[in-house]
Scaffold this motif. Structure first.
Motif, PDB file in Angstrom:
ATOM      1  N   UNK A 154      32.236  39.654  24.853  1.00 49.27           N
ATOM      2  CA  UNK A 154      30.994  40.107  25.498  1.00 49.27           C
ATOM      3  C   UNK A 154      31.197  41.444  26.201  1.00 49.27           C
ATOM      4  N   UNK A 155      32.370  41.621  26.824  1.00 51.72           N
ATOM      5  CA  UNK A 155      32.649  42.894  27.513  1.00 51.72           C
ATOM      6  C   UNK A 155      32.726  44.043  26.501  1.00 51.72           C
ATOM      7  N   UNK A 156      33.476  43.817  25.415  1.00 50.43           N
ATOM      8  CA  UNK A 156      33.607  44.880  24.397  1.00 50.43           C
ATOM      9  C   UNK A 156      32.233  45.219  23.813  1.00 50.43           C
ATOM     10  N   UNK A 174      30.607  33.368  35.351  1.00 47.74           N
ATOM     11  CA  UNK A 174      31.475  34.244  36.165  1.00 47.74           C
ATOM     12  C   UNK A 174      31.075  35.688  35.884  1.00 47.74           C
ATOM     13  N   UNK A 175      31.014  36.495  36.936  1.00 46.18           N
ATOM     14  CA  UNK A 175      30.648  37.905  36.725  1.00 46.18           C
ATOM     15  C   UNK A 175      31.893  38.711  36.368  1.00 46.18           C
ATOM     16  N   UNK A 176      31.713  39.717  35.525  1.00 45.48           N
ATOM     17  CA  UNK A 176      32.815  40.568  35.081  1.00 45.48           C
ATOM     18  C   UNK A 176      32.690  41.902  35.828  1.00 45.48           C
ATOM     19  N   UNK A 177      33.624  42.133  36.769  1.00 44.87           N
ATOM     20  CA  UNK A 177      33.529  43.318  37.629  1.00 44.87           C
ATOM     21  C   UNK A 177      33.598  44.622  36.838  1.00 44.87           C
ATOM     22  N   UNK A 181      30.867  47.568  37.301  1.00 45.88           N
ATOM     23  CA  UNK A 181      31.243  48.957  37.617  1.00 45.88           C
ATOM     24  C   UNK A 181      30.642  49.947  36.622  1.00 45.88           C
ATOM     25  N   UNK A 182      30.411  49.477  35.402  1.00 43.76           N
ATOM     26  CA  UNK A 182      29.854  50.372  34.368  1.00 43.76           C
ATOM     27  C   UNK A 182      28.320  50.371  34.355  1.00 43.76           C
ATOM     28  N   UNK A 183      27.723  49.549  35.240  1.00 44.39           N
ATOM     29  CA  UNK A 183      26.258  49.576  35.334  1.00 44.39           C
ATOM     30  C   UNK A 183      25.549  48.389  34.707  1.00 44.39           C
ATOM     31  N   UNK A 184      26.308  47.379  34.296  1.00 43.17           N
ATOM     32  CA  UNK A 184      25.671  46.169  33.754  1.00 43.17           C
ATOM     33  C   UNK A 184      25.135  45.336  34.921  1.00 43.17           C
ATOM     34  N   UNK A 185      23.930  44.797  34.762  1.00 37.27           N
ATOM     35  CA  UNK A 185      23.334  43.990  35.832  1.00 37.27           C
ATOM     36  C   UNK A 185      23.375  42.523  35.435  1.00 37.27           C
TER      37      UNK A 185
END
Ligand code: NAD
Length: 326
Positions: A154-156, A174-177, A181-185
């Motif tokens: 999902x991050x990639x 769980x939130x992915x920091x 940091x890259x602007x995902x809400x």
């Protein structure tokens, strides 16, 4: 160790043989089932893939045959009955990450193909038809992409979509920091379902996520939404999705996985009668693109799968922890 591989394809053999270390490998093309399980006789371990069912009956037979280790050459592990494996003292290892990019990039290729209809254009041009009728797509730029499950894949995926200039919103327990940091809400599941132009599923199949996309969830989505599933088939209630395609709630559907894919995907059935009516119906829609679980199929991913699986087996043989025990 002596390892029996089930459900093997030529590419499995190629990548495992290249990296085999000191192990003895035997490759069977049959999937693991009640009649094929006897092939594990004389081996120390078996190596299986996503559609090999490792249920209580199979596990009991494996234990009787002296199998001590099941090495999954995949990330997902919903096909193994762990409670029974534990009771029978059979260890299970997996490949939690190989190339998240392989699957994420495949999800993007489904989006691009569905949107810009390159599969249709390719066939048209080869037949001398240079018309553009019915090939209209849409800009991805500034569209809202909903990512459900923001782990490795999902991050990639989210990072690629940010590169297109999309607004990326996400739901995960769980939130992915890195993504924040890259602007995902991050939003609630309902908000992601209702606000997204494209929804891509990247969470595992669990008791909590089975049929995550059902009638109720579909109801909340935008009309004409694009739904992409490269994760596990049963995240989607396929019958509900067929209805949503018929009433045009879903505008585009891209699937790399399917609820009833075992015994169908990975096989050449071109000369057979397809008996799965739901899959047959899905295949009739012009706005549905199905690939047969090929998200992992890159040189890099296959190399990593072979190396990590064999390292897991070596660690078990040496009585060490690989960190990939399930
Ligand atoms: P991962 O463990 O890194 O990430 C999964 C994410 O899902 C985690 O962030 C987790 O918190 C989240 N999650 C768990 N339960 C959730 C829930 N109820 N609701 C929302 N989010 C939830 O896994 P990954 O490596 O990113 O892989 C994701 C999935 O992709 C795997 O489970 C597997 O099913 C699938 N996969 C498919 C292919 C393919 O070839 N198509 C290949 C590898 C993996």
């Amino acid at each position: 160790m002596k390892i029996a591989f089930f459900s093997t394809k030529p590419y499995d053999k190629e990548f495992f043989e290249k990296n085999k270390q000191t192990h003895e490998l035997a490759f069977y093309d049959v999937s693991l089932n009640e009649s094929s399980v006897r092939l594990a006789e004389g081996f120390d371990a078996i190596c299986v893939f996503v559609n090999d069912i490792v249920n209580a009956t199979i596990l009991e037979k494996l234990a009787q045959l002296g199998i001590k280790l099941i090495a999954l050459r995949c990330a997902g592990f919903n096909n193994v009955d762990f409670e029974v494996a534990k009771k029978l003292n059979i260890s299970v290892v997996r490949v939690p990450a190989y190339s998240p990019h392989a699957v994420a990039e495949h999800a993007v290729s489904l989006i691009m193909t569905l949107n810009r209809k390159t599969h249709k254009a390719y066939n048209r041009v080869r037949e001398g038809n240079f018309s553009l009728e019915k090939l209209i797509g849409f800009d991805l730029f500034q569209k809202t992409i909903g990512v459900i499950g923001t782990g490795k894949i999902g991050e990639a995926f989210a990072k690629i979509m940010l590169g297109f200039g999309c607004k990326v919103i996400a739901y995960d327990i769980f939130k992915n920091q890195n993504l924040i940091d890259l602007g995902v809400t991050y939003s609630s599941l309902d908000d992601v379902l209702s606000q997204s132009d494209i929804i891509s599923l990247h969470c595992p199949l669990t008791d909590k996520t089975i049929h995550l996309i059902d009638n109720e969830a579909l109801e909340k989505m935008k009309t004409g939404v694009m739904l992409i599933n490269t994760s596990r088939g049963a995240l989607i209630d396929t019958q509900a999705v067929v209805e949503a395609l018929k009433n045009k709630k879903i505008g585009y559907l891209g699937l790399d996985v399917y609820e009833q894919e075992s015994n169908i995907f990975f096989n050449d059935l071109s000369e057979e009668i397809l008996i799965d009516d739901t899959l047959a119906r899905l295949m009739t829609f012009p706005n549905v693109l199905i690939t047969s679980h090929q998200g992992f199929l890159t040189e890099e991913a296959l190399t990593q799968i072979a190396i990590i699986t064999l390292n897991n087996i070596s660690a078990f043989e040496e009585g060490k922890k690989s960190g990939n025990e399930v």
